[in-house]
Each structure stands twice: as C-alpha cells, then as structure tokens.
Design a protein around this motif. Structure first.
Motif, PDB file in Angstrom:
ATOM      1  N   PHE A 210       0.806  -1.215   0.000  1.00  0.00           N
ATOM      2  CA  PHE A 210       0.000   0.000   0.000  1.00  0.00           C
ATOM      3  C   PHE A 210       0.845   1.275   0.000  1.00  0.00           C
ATOM      4  CE2 PHE A 210      -4.092  -1.875   2.112  1.00  0.00           C
ATOM      5  CZ  PHE A 210      -4.332  -2.605   0.964  1.00  0.00           C
ATOM      6  N   ASP A 211       2.072   1.179   0.438  1.00  0.00           N
ATOM      7  CA  ASP A 211       2.929   2.372   0.535  1.00  0.00           C
ATOM      8  C   ASP A 211       4.124   2.243  -0.408  1.00  0.00           C
ATOM      9  OD1 ASP A 211       4.329   4.630   1.159  1.00  0.00           O
ATOM     10  OD2 ASP A 211       4.473   4.227   3.318  1.00  0.00           O
ATOM     11  N   GLN A 212       3.911   2.648  -1.632  1.00  0.00           N
ATOM     12  CA  GLN A 212       4.940   2.584  -2.673  1.00  0.00           C
ATOM     13  C   GLN A 212       5.458   3.971  -3.047  1.00  0.00           C
ATOM     14  OE1 GLN A 212       3.505   0.314  -6.102  1.00  0.00           O
ATOM     15  NE2 GLN A 212       1.941  -0.633  -4.827  1.00  0.00           N
ATOM     16  N   ARG A 213       5.254   4.932  -2.169  1.00  0.00           N
ATOM     17  CA  ARG A 213       5.561   6.323  -2.512  1.00  0.00           C
ATOM     18  C   ARG A 213       6.992   6.520  -3.006  1.00  0.00           C
ATOM     19  NH1 ARG A 213       4.121   9.188   2.970  1.00  0.00           N
ATOM     20  NH2 ARG A 213       4.991   7.196   3.700  1.00  0.00           N
ATOM     21  N   LEU A 214       7.947   5.842  -2.394  1.00  0.00           N
ATOM     22  CA  LEU A 214       9.347   6.075  -2.743  1.00  0.00           C
ATOM     23  C   LEU A 214       9.727   5.505  -4.107  1.00  0.00           C
ATOM     24  CD1 LEU A 214      11.019   5.591   0.742  1.00  0.00           C
ATOM     25  CD2 LEU A 214      10.712   7.721  -0.523  1.00  0.00           C
ATOM     26  N   ASP A 215       8.917   4.601  -4.623  1.00  0.00           N
ATOM     27  CA  ASP A 215       9.175   4.079  -5.966  1.00  0.00           C
ATOM     28  C   ASP A 215       8.976   5.155  -7.027  1.00  0.00           C
ATOM     29  OD1 ASP A 215       9.920   1.468  -5.388  1.00  0.00           O
ATOM     30  OD2 ASP A 215       7.853   0.746  -5.360  1.00  0.00           O
ATOM     31  N   HIS A 216       8.249   6.185  -6.682  1.00  0.00           N
ATOM     32  CA  HIS A 216       7.906   7.222  -7.644  1.00  0.00           C
ATOM     33  C   HIS A 216       8.684   8.512  -7.401  1.00  0.00           C
ATOM     34  CE1 HIS A 216       4.883   4.309  -8.598  1.00  0.00           C
ATOM     35  NE2 HIS A 216       4.373   4.399  -7.374  1.00  0.00           N
ATOM     36  N   THR A 217       9.840   8.357  -6.758  1.00  0.00           N
ATOM     37  CA  THR A 217      10.757   9.473  -6.508  1.00  0.00           C
ATOM     38  C   THR A 217      12.166   9.048  -6.927  1.00  0.00           C
ATOM     39  OG1 THR A 217      11.465   8.792  -4.283  1.00  0.00           O
ATOM     40  CG2 THR A 217       9.377  10.010  -4.443  1.00  0.00           C
ATOM     41  N   GLU A 218      13.131   9.912  -6.685  1.00  0.00           N
ATOM     42  CA  GLU A 218      14.525   9.593  -6.999  1.00  0.00           C
ATOM     43  C   GLU A 218      15.238   8.890  -5.849  1.00  0.00           C
ATOM     44  OE1 GLU A 218      16.941  13.151  -7.430  1.00  0.00           O
ATOM     45  OE2 GLU A 218      15.749  14.223  -5.932  1.00  0.00           O
ATOM     46  N   PHE A 219      14.506   8.530  -4.812  1.00  0.00           N
ATOM     47  CA  PHE A 219      15.116   8.005  -3.590  1.00  0.00           C
ATOM     48  C   PHE A 219      16.033   6.813  -3.851  1.00  0.00           C
ATOM     49  CE2 PHE A 219      14.939   4.888  -0.072  1.00  0.00           C
ATOM     50  CZ  PHE A 219      15.636   5.610   0.882  1.00  0.00           C
ATOM     51  N   PHE A 220      15.534   5.780  -4.475  1.00  0.00           N
ATOM     52  CA  PHE A 220      16.332   4.566  -4.634  1.00  0.00           C
ATOM     53  C   PHE A 220      17.536   4.790  -5.552  1.00  0.00           C
ATOM     54  CE2 PHE A 220      12.264   2.584  -3.271  1.00  0.00           C
ATOM     55  CZ  PHE A 220      12.757   1.929  -2.153  1.00  0.00           C
TER      56      PHE A 220
END
Length: 292
Positions: free
Chosen positions: A162-172
C-alpha cells in the motif's frame, strides 16, 4: 533479494493492529524468538530506546555474545537531550550490555536537519560506540534528504504493497549512487495487510483489502506471502525489517523466503500497478486512531 532484520517492538510492548496473541510476549517467549532468529542466520536485529523494554530484554538475553548486528535508535524527548546524545547512546549500550552497536539511528527524521545533533551523532560514530549512523523516516521528502546527506549510512523506510511512494521518486537512485543501506519496515503494515476481508480492522481500508485479496488469490498466494515478498523482492531494498508475536510466526516467515519462486513477480507487477497512490490515512498508522 533482500536480507532480513528482526524488529523487536513487538517484544518490548504490545504492538500492532492485528496482534495475534493480544499481548506482549513473555520474556521466555521473546528469548525463543531471538534465539530462533539467530539460529536461522538473520543478520540484523532492530530495536529502539522507546520500544518499551526491548533494549533491556536484548541485554538480558545476552545479544552481545552472538554474531548478529544490532541497530538501536535515539529518541530526543526534550531540548536538553540535544546536548546529551553521548549519554543517551551510553544508556542504550548499558541496557543492551554491549560496548558498541552496528547502527544508531535518529528515531525522528526532523532531527537530521539539526546541525548540532548531526555533529554529535558523527562524534558518537568516531568514538567507536557505533559503526554506522542513520535515520528512520516516514515521509518521501525526508527520505530524499537523508539519501543526499553524507553523514547518513543507514536509512529505514516504510515500504509495503500500500505504501509505494518512494518508488515514484529519486530516492532509490540516490541511495544506490551515494552508497546508503536501505532497511524497509512495515511490510505487513502493522498487520493491516493480513486482515480478514470479513473482519477488517480499519474500515477506511476495506475496499483496498478486498482488492488486494482478489489479486493474490488469482496467483494462489497468501496475504503473508504477498506482503512479505513485495518488499523482499525489491531490487533496491537491502534488508526487510519484520516483527513477530510468536516463534511460530518467525519460522513461517523464514519458510516463506525458501518458498519464493518466479511466479510471484507477475503478481508483484499487478500489485504495484493497483496501489500506486493510496490515501495517507491508510498508509500512516499514526492516523488510524481517527478511523478506528
């Protein structure tokens, strides 16, 4: 695949929306869980000064005598604590009965923006009391800041179906580029993802839980498997932090790792596309009290 890290918040206090035993484990039960984790080869144990009696429990167990890496966390309660971080880490080490821990993380992400705190964290690392310093985050903007901060070694993030927010940023991308180690917690979202769709403990999540169940049933995958595998198979997550209430749960989770096969990746793709943008009131446990 990611490595494994046993979380201890359940061992130090009653915890989780779907706690299966309805109480905190006894010391004997907790010791059995810790021993089974070590015997299985789990590399890390995660704790914190605010996880009830978790640090003391690990100290009584004698965790420092085993080949497992311990991570604990600093919680700053008041202004005076800012200038006493060395005393606070010493307090944690005394409870753990250890001379040094592998990781010492800021429990509150806001603290990493404080230069005084970061300087003291660096000095603690240089003193040899901790091997790595880091931060536990909740929000994407804090995660991205941490990924750019040169002093930070370890970053603990919330990550689940439910919490995939970081997949849609430059974080990884940033963590890989800057050599950060990523620990993902909340794979089961404090047990919410394991809710029976006929007895959903968070009404706001009812439709999402039903969709989650419908997807995984097509692939003949259990809720436990789907939730765990979703984090475990992420190519840029180094370790999955998971907690258990019983030794049986621990052994079941370890068995799931051995049962993983390539078929799950098709399921993962569908889960990833179905829950890209979930309401914050569902993915943030601190907000659940407003819904319960």
């Amino acid at each position: 695949m990611a490595g494994l890290c046993l979380g201890t918040v359940q061992l130090g206090q009653k915890y989780g929306i779907n706690n299966q035993i309805g109480r905190q484990p006894t010391h004997e039960e907790a010791f059995g869980i810790i021993q089974a984790a070590i015997d299985s080869g789990i590399e890390y144990i995660d704790t914190a000064s605010v996880y009830g009696e978790a640090e003391e429990l690990l100290g009584k167990f004698g965790i420092g005598n085993y080949p497992v890496k311990v991570i604990t966390k600093l919680y700053i309660r008041e202004q005076a604590d800012i200038n006493n971080i060395k005393k606070l880490v010493h307090s944690s080490l005394q409870k753990l009965k250890m001379d040094c821990v592998d990781g010492y993380l800021l429990h509150n992400a806001a603290d990493m923006y404080n230069d005084v705190i970061m300087q003291q964290m660096t000095e603690v690392k240089e003193s040899g009391k901790v091997n790595h310093i880091g931060v536990s985050i909740y929000e994407p903007e804090d995660a991205i800041y941490a990924a750019k901060l040169k002093e930070i070694d370890y970053i603990q993030i919330p990550y689940n179906v439910f919490d995939q927010r970081l997949d849609h940023t430059e974080f990884f991308h940033l963590t890989k580029e800057n050599g950060k180690t990523v620990f993902a917690r909340s794979a089961f979202l404090q047990g919410l993802l394991l809710s029976d769709d006929k007895n959903i403990l968070l009404p706001e999540a009812a439709d999402s839980i039903k969709l989650f169940r419908a997807i995984i049933e097509k692939y003949h995958i259990s809720p436990q498997q789907a939730a765990f595998y979703f984090s475990y198979t992420h190519s840029n997550i180094d370790y999955v932090v998971f907690g258990v209430d019983t030794k049986e749960q621990l052994l079941n989770n370890l068995a799931m790792v051995n049962d993983l096969n390539g078929d799950f990746m098709k399921c993962r793709q569908e889960l990833a596309s179905s829950f890209k943008d979930m309401p914050k009131k569902i993915i943030t446990p601190s907000l659940w009290k407003e819904c319960l």
